[in-house]
Design a protein around this motif. Structure first.
Motif, PDB file in Angstrom:
ATOM      1  N   LEU A  91       0.606  -1.188  -0.072  1.00  0.00           N
ATOM      2  CA  LEU A  91       0.049   0.065   0.019  1.00  0.00           C
ATOM      3  C   LEU A  91       0.878   1.314   0.043  1.00  0.00           C
ATOM      4  CD1 LEU A  91      -3.173   1.007   0.318  1.00  0.00           C
ATOM      5  CD2 LEU A  91      -2.513   1.181   2.745  1.00  0.00           C
ATOM      6  N   GLU A 131      -2.406   6.297  -1.268  1.00  0.00           N
ATOM      7  CA  GLU A 131      -3.496   5.456  -0.907  1.00  0.00           C
ATOM      8  C   GLU A 131      -4.139   5.266   0.340  1.00  0.00           C
ATOM      9  OE1 GLU A 131      -4.796   4.337  -3.741  1.00  0.00           O
ATOM     10  OE2 GLU A 131      -3.506   4.461  -5.485  1.00  0.00           O
ATOM     11  N   LEU A 132      -2.833   5.258   1.307  1.00  0.00           N
ATOM     12  CA  LEU A 132      -3.582   5.173   2.876  1.00  0.00           C
ATOM     13  C   LEU A 132      -4.192   6.328   3.134  1.00  0.00           C
ATOM     14  CD1 LEU A 132      -2.750   3.768   5.589  1.00  0.00           C
ATOM     15  CD2 LEU A 132      -1.330   5.644   5.902  1.00  0.00           C
ATOM     16  N   ARG A 151      -5.975   8.603   1.190  1.00  0.00           N
ATOM     17  CA  ARG A 151      -7.074   8.790   0.115  1.00  0.00           C
ATOM     18  C   ARG A 151      -8.075   8.054   0.682  1.00  0.00           C
ATOM     19  NH1 ARG A 151      -7.115  12.509  -3.868  1.00  0.00           N
ATOM     20  NH2 ARG A 151      -8.684  10.854  -4.928  1.00  0.00           N
ATOM     21  N   GLU A 152      -7.755   6.584   0.447  1.00  0.00           N
ATOM     22  CA  GLU A 152      -8.763   5.376   0.721  1.00  0.00           C
ATOM     23  C   GLU A 152      -8.835   4.950   2.030  1.00  0.00           C
ATOM     24  OE1 GLU A 152     -10.078   4.684  -2.079  1.00  0.00           O
ATOM     25  OE2 GLU A 152      -8.905   5.743  -3.385  1.00  0.00           O
ATOM     26  N   ASN A 153      -7.700   4.865   2.864  1.00  0.00           N
ATOM     27  CA  ASN A 153      -8.195   4.477   4.007  1.00  0.00           C
ATOM     28  C   ASN A 153      -8.681   5.445   5.033  1.00  0.00           C
ATOM     29  OD1 ASN A 153      -6.512   2.421   2.722  1.00  0.00           O
ATOM     30  ND2 ASN A 153      -6.180   1.419   4.695  1.00  0.00           N
ATOM     31  N   ASP A 175      -9.598   8.633   3.995  1.00  0.00           N
ATOM     32  CA  ASP A 175     -10.559   9.697   3.271  1.00  0.00           C
ATOM     33  C   ASP A 175      -9.948  11.026   3.292  1.00  0.00           C
ATOM     34  OD1 ASP A 175     -13.042   9.430   1.759  1.00  0.00           O
ATOM     35  OD2 ASP A 175     -14.191  10.198   3.367  1.00  0.00           O
ATOM     36  N   THR A 207      -8.789  12.964   0.831  1.00  0.00           N
ATOM     37  CA  THR A 207      -8.460  13.229  -0.787  1.00  0.00           C
ATOM     38  C   THR A 207      -7.936  14.453  -1.174  1.00  0.00           C
ATOM     39  OG1 THR A 207     -10.719  13.796  -0.638  1.00  0.00           O
ATOM     40  CG2 THR A 207     -10.413  11.567  -1.205  1.00  0.00           C
ATOM     41  N   HIS A 240      -3.348  14.751  -3.986  1.00  0.00           N
ATOM     42  CA  HIS A 240      -3.784  14.167  -5.246  1.00  0.00           C
ATOM     43  C   HIS A 240      -3.031  13.219  -5.744  1.00  0.00           C
ATOM     44  CE1 HIS A 240      -6.501  18.258  -5.950  1.00  0.00           C
ATOM     45  NE2 HIS A 240      -7.033  17.383  -5.197  1.00  0.00           N
ATOM     46  N   ASP A 268       1.598   9.864 -10.897  1.00  0.00           N
ATOM     47  CA  ASP A 268       1.944   8.504 -10.039  1.00  0.00           C
ATOM     48  C   ASP A 268       3.119   7.802 -10.128  1.00  0.00           C
ATOM     49  OD1 ASP A 268       0.951   6.401  -8.333  1.00  0.00           O
ATOM     50  OD2 ASP A 268      -0.475   5.476  -9.765  1.00  0.00           O
ATOM     51  N   CYS A 302       1.100  14.717  -5.175  1.00  0.00           N
ATOM     52  CA  CYS A 302       0.836  13.932  -3.861  1.00  0.00           C
ATOM     53  C   CYS A 302       2.033  14.425  -2.747  1.00  0.00           C
ATOM     54  CB  CYS A 302       1.053  12.588  -4.399  1.00  0.00           C
ATOM     55  SG  CYS A 302       2.890  12.146  -4.768  1.00  0.00           S
ATOM     56  N   CYS A 362       3.349   9.196  -3.436  1.00  0.00           N
ATOM     57  CA  CYS A 362       3.009   8.020  -4.187  1.00  0.00           C
ATOM     58  C   CYS A 362       4.191   7.141  -4.484  1.00  0.00           C
ATOM     59  CB  CYS A 362       2.460   8.664  -5.803  1.00  0.00           C
ATOM     60  SG  CYS A 362       4.072   9.069  -6.740  1.00  0.00           S
TER      61      CYS A 362
END
Lengths: 297, 159
Positions: free
Chosen positions: B27, B31-32, B34-36, B38, B40, B43, B47, B54, B66
């Protein structure tokens, strides 16, 4: 993009990392700052089943001055070398560290990782070659010290054994009457150089007693421009001899045409970079303070 | 490839709030966030560790999230753009970017704000060259750099 799933092993010491490597076998990879390996894994160019993480090893990042010279821990990030007063005493180290990629990458990327990666466009190897640095390596059988000239073997290939890691880089302070400079040309900050030149001049009574000229990003390994060095050795360093050295360096370069430019363009860059590097190195050998940095748009 | 997904326990403080999480080793930090968690505001642009959208602070240092694994934040502290404003008040850097029109589409802005934050923490009175160097790792594809410069200078004066 996600890397392929892997088993994660957090090493608590350099020794433990070497042990883990030998136990996990040749497919295991070491993870230092990750600024090359993580993108490669995300793009699925690399998919190691095991990663040995060096980031939590205490005391592996340092720049120390002692009787043996400057000692740089393998896990030292470029930014810490950029900010180190001890490293600033050897200006070519600051030239290199302060210009690698951008702030964010310099905060993560390490000198050990850069050397182990042995990217033909890497910045550290040409610089360390002019300084005759040594690379201390550790494996299950113990330590060994490899001169940097023997450490870089081929593109992306170092002298490290499958179960070895870099623990430290040793740099002897160059004599007072010598000066060095590193200059890289790149298309933008975060990318690798299109071409680079590391130079060192050892002066004595206005005569060049020794010279080292190493080119980066214009061959599969850093290119030592021996004829360029010979053009300066035992000569006065004048516009004419610098010109001759730059021309000889151009001939020694072996660039590949790619998205960074044609081979001819890169040779032109080499000529200009060597000349500029020599001018700065000469001033520094005379004791002048000159700021030098990578060139990018 | 591992037969069974390995999970690693991590503790991380994000914008002052402590989190205990179980994460896959692969991971990425972005992503941690943004996804885990929240968050966001950070950006994902290129990538590939080029663009700097980011950018977050990890233990006080600007990094491209990233290209950092979430496990690397274990035991550490992260500051994202969401952590800049305090009590509903925008951070002076955020205000300066607004006042100087230091953004157009805004995609690169969270990264630029964090890079500026790191710069001004270390250097309260940056020269033009210092600013250039500090944001060289942040790409603005609207090419609004002139106003970004104005914003950073204004933020430095106000700081």
């Amino acid at each position: 993009m996600f890397p392929r799933a892997f088993h994660y092993h957090r090493a608590g010491s350099l020794k433990e990392a070497a042990t883990m490597l030998s136990q996990l076998g040749p497919e295991a990879k070491l993870l230092a700052g990750g600024q090359s390996l993580i993108p490669l894994m995300k793009l699925r160019f690399a998919g190691p089943p095991h990663l040995v993480d060096l980031n939590f090893i205490p005391g592996a990042a340092y720049v120390k001055q002692d009787a043996g010279g400057l000692r740089v821990g393998a896990l030292t990030c470029h930014a810490d070398i950029e900010d180190s007063p001890a490293a600033a005493a050897i200006p070519i180290l600051h030239d290199c560290a302060a210009g690698i990629a951008d702030v964010q990458i310099r905060n993560r990327g390490t000198i050990g990782g850069s050397l182990a990666e042995a990217d033909p466009s890497g910045d550290w190897a040409p610089v360390l070659l002019t300084l005759n640095a040594d690379v201390r390596c550790l494996g299950p059988k113990g330590e060994r010290t490899v001169p940097i000239s023997k450490f870089v073997v081929d593109a992306y290939t170092s002298a490290l054994g499958e179960d070895e890691l870099i623990i430290e880089v040793l740099i002897q302070a160059p004599p007072k009457s010598s000066g060095g400079a590193y200059i890289a040309f790149k298309r933008s900050a975060p990318v690798y150089a299109s071409a680079s030149a590391a130079v060192r001049l050892a002066m004595e009574d206005g005569v060049c007693r020794d010279a080292a000229i190493v080119l980066g990003a214009v061959g599969l390994t850093p290119v030592r421009a021996l004829e360029a060095e010979a053009a300066l050795r035992n000569n006065q360093v004048t516009a004419k001899t610098m010109e001759a050295a730059a021309e000889a360096a151009r001939a020694a370069a072996d660039p590949q045409p790619d998205m960074r430019g044609s081979a001819e363009y890169k040779r032109q860059l080499v000529t200009a970079l060597v000349k500029r590097g020599l001018e700065v190195a000469l001033k520094r050998a005379r004791g002048e303070k000159v700021e030098l940095s990578h060139i990018y748009a | 490839m591992p037969e069974q997904e390995q999970m690693v326990a991590i503790r991380v403080k994000v914008n002052g709030k402590e989190h205990k999480l179980q994460v896959e080793p692969r991971l990425l930090l972005v992503e941690l966030l943004r996804e885990n968690l929240d968050l966001t505001g950070t950006h994902i642009g290129c990538d590939t560790s080029y663009c700097g959208a980011c950018t977050v602070l990890l233990n006080g240092k600007a990094v491209k999230s990233c290209t950092v694994l979430a496990v690397h934040a274990d035991g550490g502290e992260v500051l994202t753009v969401e952590g800049l404003a305090k009590n509903g008040e925008l951070h002076p850097i955020q205000k300066a970017f607004g006042d100087a029109y230091g953004l157009q589409c805004g995609y690169c802005t969270p990264g630029l704000l964090i890079s500026t934050y790191q710069l001004l923490q270390r250097n309260a009175n940056p020269s033009e060259k210092d600013i250039r160097k500090a944001i060289a790792g942040n790409t603005c594809r609207c090419t609004g750099y002139q106003n970004v410069f104005k914003a950073i200078k204004a933020a430095a004066k106000g700081a």
